[in-house]
Design a protein around this motif. Structure first.
Motif, mmCIF file in Angstrom:
data_model
loop_
_atom_site.group_PDB
_atom_site.id
_atom_site.type_symbol
_atom_site.label_atom_id
_atom_site.label_comp_id
_atom_site.label_asym_id
_atom_site.label_seq_id
_atom_site.Cartn_x
_atom_site.Cartn_y
_atom_site.Cartn_z
ATOM 1 N N ASP A 150 3.877 -4.759 14.128
ATOM 2 C CA ASP A 150 3.870 -6.119 13.576
ATOM 3 C C ASP A 150 2.607 -6.458 12.799
ATOM 4 O OD1 ASP A 150 6.392 -6.659 14.785
ATOM 5 O OD2 ASP A 150 5.367 -7.033 16.681
ATOM 6 N N ASP A 151 1.796 -5.455 12.460
ATOM 7 C CA ASP A 151 0.611 -5.716 11.635
ATOM 8 C C ASP A 151 0.418 -4.534 10.690
ATOM 9 O OD1 ASP A 151 -1.793 -6.226 10.448
ATOM 10 O OD2 ASP A 151 -2.741 -6.999 12.263
ATOM 11 N N PRO A 152 0.914 -4.635 9.441
ATOM 12 C CA PRO A 152 0.860 -3.500 8.512
ATOM 13 C C PRO A 152 -0.543 -3.136 8.053
ATOM 14 C CG PRO A 152 1.627 -5.477 7.382
ATOM 15 C CD PRO A 152 1.586 -5.808 8.852
ATOM 16 N N HIS A 153 -1.520 -3.963 8.375
ATOM 17 C CA HIS A 153 -2.891 -3.699 7.927
ATOM 18 C C HIS A 153 -3.767 -3.101 9.025
ATOM 19 C CE1 HIS A 153 -1.952 -5.835 4.257
ATOM 20 N NE2 HIS A 153 -1.511 -6.833 4.971
ATOM 21 N N ARG A 154 -3.222 -2.907 10.223
ATOM 22 C CA ARG A 154 -4.031 -2.406 11.337
ATOM 23 C C ARG A 154 -3.480 -1.076 11.838
ATOM 24 N NH1 ARG A 154 -5.085 -6.733 13.928
ATOM 25 N NH2 ARG A 154 -7.342 -6.660 13.732
ATOM 26 N N TRP A 155 -4.393 -0.125 12.021
ATOM 27 C CA TRP A 155 -4.029 1.204 12.498
ATOM 28 C C TRP A 155 -4.916 1.574 13.673
ATOM 29 C CZ3 TRP A 155 -0.125 4.183 10.213
ATOM 30 C CH2 TRP A 155 0.439 3.620 9.061
ATOM 31 N N PHE A 156 -4.291 2.114 14.702
ATOM 32 C CA PHE A 156 -4.979 2.607 15.895
ATOM 33 C C PHE A 156 -5.289 4.084 15.664
ATOM 34 C CE2 PHE A 156 -4.416 5.141 19.737
ATOM 35 C CZ PHE A 156 -5.155 4.477 20.701
ATOM 36 N N VAL A 157 -6.526 4.488 15.934
ATOM 37 C CA VAL A 157 -6.933 5.878 15.702
ATOM 38 C C VAL A 157 -7.533 6.449 16.983
ATOM 39 C CG1 VAL A 157 -8.324 7.440 14.314
ATOM 40 C CG2 VAL A 157 -7.440 5.327 13.290
ATOM 41 N N HIS B 53 0.804 -1.213 0.000
ATOM 42 C CA HIS B 53 0.000 0.000 0.000
ATOM 43 C C HIS B 53 0.845 1.275 0.000
ATOM 44 C CE1 HIS B 53 -3.532 -2.468 0.819
ATOM 45 N NE2 HIS B 53 -2.800 -3.086 1.694
ATOM 46 N N GLY B 54 2.171 1.136 -0.118
ATOM 47 C CA GLY B 54 3.027 2.307 -0.099
ATOM 48 C C GLY B 54 3.693 2.489 1.246
ATOM 49 N N ALA B 55 4.419 3.586 1.380
ATOM 50 C CA ALA B 55 5.122 3.874 2.630
ATOM 51 C C ALA B 55 4.121 4.070 3.762
ATOM 52 C CB ALA B 55 5.972 5.127 2.460
ATOM 53 N N PRO B 56 4.471 3.636 4.995
ATOM 54 C CA PRO B 56 3.528 3.754 6.117
ATOM 55 C C PRO B 56 3.020 5.175 6.348
ATOM 56 C CG PRO B 56 5.335 2.309 6.706
ATOM 57 C CD PRO B 56 5.678 2.907 5.371
ATOM 58 N N THR B 57 3.906 6.177 6.234
ATOM 59 C CA THR B 57 3.463 7.553 6.445
ATOM 60 C C THR B 57 2.434 7.956 5.400
ATOM 61 O OG1 THR B 57 5.634 8.124 7.352
ATOM 62 C CG2 THR B 57 4.210 9.944 6.707
ATOM 63 N N ASP B 58 2.655 7.545 4.149
ATOM 64 C CA ASP B 58 1.702 7.863 3.083
ATOM 65 C C ASP B 58 0.356 7.200 3.340
ATOM 66 O OD1 ASP B 58 3.647 9.331 1.804
ATOM 67 O OD2 ASP B 58 4.256 7.689 0.480
ATOM 68 N N ILE B 59 0.379 5.961 3.850
ATOM 69 C CA ILE B 59 -0.859 5.252 4.159
ATOM 70 C C ILE B 59 -1.625 5.991 5.244
ATOM 71 C CG2 ILE B 59 -1.846 3.117 5.070
ATOM 72 C CD1 ILE B 59 0.636 1.677 3.919
ATOM 73 N N ALA B 60 -0.914 6.413 6.287
ATOM 74 C CA ALA B 60 -1.565 7.108 7.391
ATOM 75 C C ALA B 60 -2.206 8.405 6.917
ATOM 76 C CB ALA B 60 -0.547 7.391 8.501
ATOM 77 N N VAL B 61 -1.485 9.170 6.116
ATOM 78 C CA VAL B 61 -2.033 10.428 5.590
ATOM 79 C C VAL B 61 -3.240 10.145 4.707
ATOM 80 C CG1 VAL B 61 -1.574 12.411 4.100
ATOM 81 C CG2 VAL B 61 0.145 11.663 5.768
#
Length: 218
Positions: A176-183, A115-123
């Motif tokens: 350790d989980d690139p598909h999960r984000w805490f918001v 999905h791209g760089a983690p920062t880009d995903i978060a944005v």
């Protein structure tokens, strides 16, 4: 108050944040009604014993209605937890809340960078609602990438928002989980103006709260 919630993850089982005792945690996936009743009973117990019954009844019903509406709204967003100040500070109603949720990315393959760089995903996740002119920054919380967004949300009476509010969101990559984000989303109306000194102080307070974020492990 140290608030803790568990969620399913191979390595991380939950999170902890530290809040003052006058903030209450309402879990939204289980035991919600028990938390609601406990908070309302505590609030009702503060009503003076000699208060007129014809005033107390409507007050209690309106307080419960508004409180339950806030909880329902958070549940409809599929959140994990809602945090509210259940006591006023020096007689001031803080008019603030914290909603914690998870954002999941679809699994499109085994490559961690699908999905791209983690920062880009978060944005990207933060930008999905079309917010413009937001203040964005990034850093780390407990060793995990965190992107912070701050912006003003206009009043919208149709949605029950009589006043504009200041909103600060942290989206944090779960280790350790690139598909999960805490918001974690904080909102305050300040003293009636989302740019006033009270709003500024509460935003600084929320940033301090988020600095206490720690992951729970098996």
């Amino acid at each position: 108050m140290s608030a803790e919630t568990e969620f399913v993850n191979p390595a991380v089982t939950g999170y902890r944040i530290i809040l003052p005792d006058d903030w209450a945690q309402i879990p939204l996936r289980s035991n919600t009604e028990e938390a609601i009743r406990r908070i309302l009973d505590e609030a009702f117990s503060q009503i003076p014993a000699g208060a007129p019954a014809d005033s107390v009844g409507p007050f209690k019903r309106e307080l419960e209605r508004r409180f339950r509406a806030t909880v329902t709204q958070a549940q409809e967003s599929n959140a994990l937890d809602l945090y509210l100040p259940v006591k006023s500070t020096a007689g001031v109603n803080l008019g603030a809340s914290i909603v914690v949720s998870e954002s999941l990315l679809p699994n499109r393959g085994s490559q961690g960078d699908a999905h791209g760089a983690p920062t880009d995903i978060a944005v990207q996740l933060l930008s999905e609602d079309g917010v413009e002119d937001a203040d964005l920054s990034s850093g780390e919380l407990d060793g995990a990438l965190a992107v912070r967004r701050e912006h003003i949300v206009s009043a919208d009476a149709a949605k029950g928002a009589e006043l504009a509010s200041r909103r600060v969101e942290y989206i944090v990559s779960v280790p350790d989980d690139p598909h999960r984000w805490f918001v974690a989303a904080f909102s305050t109306v300040g003293g009636g103006d989302p740019r006033d000194e009270l709003a500024e102080a509460l935003v600084e307070w929320f940033d301090a709260v988020m600095a206490t974020l720690r992951w729970s492990h098996e």
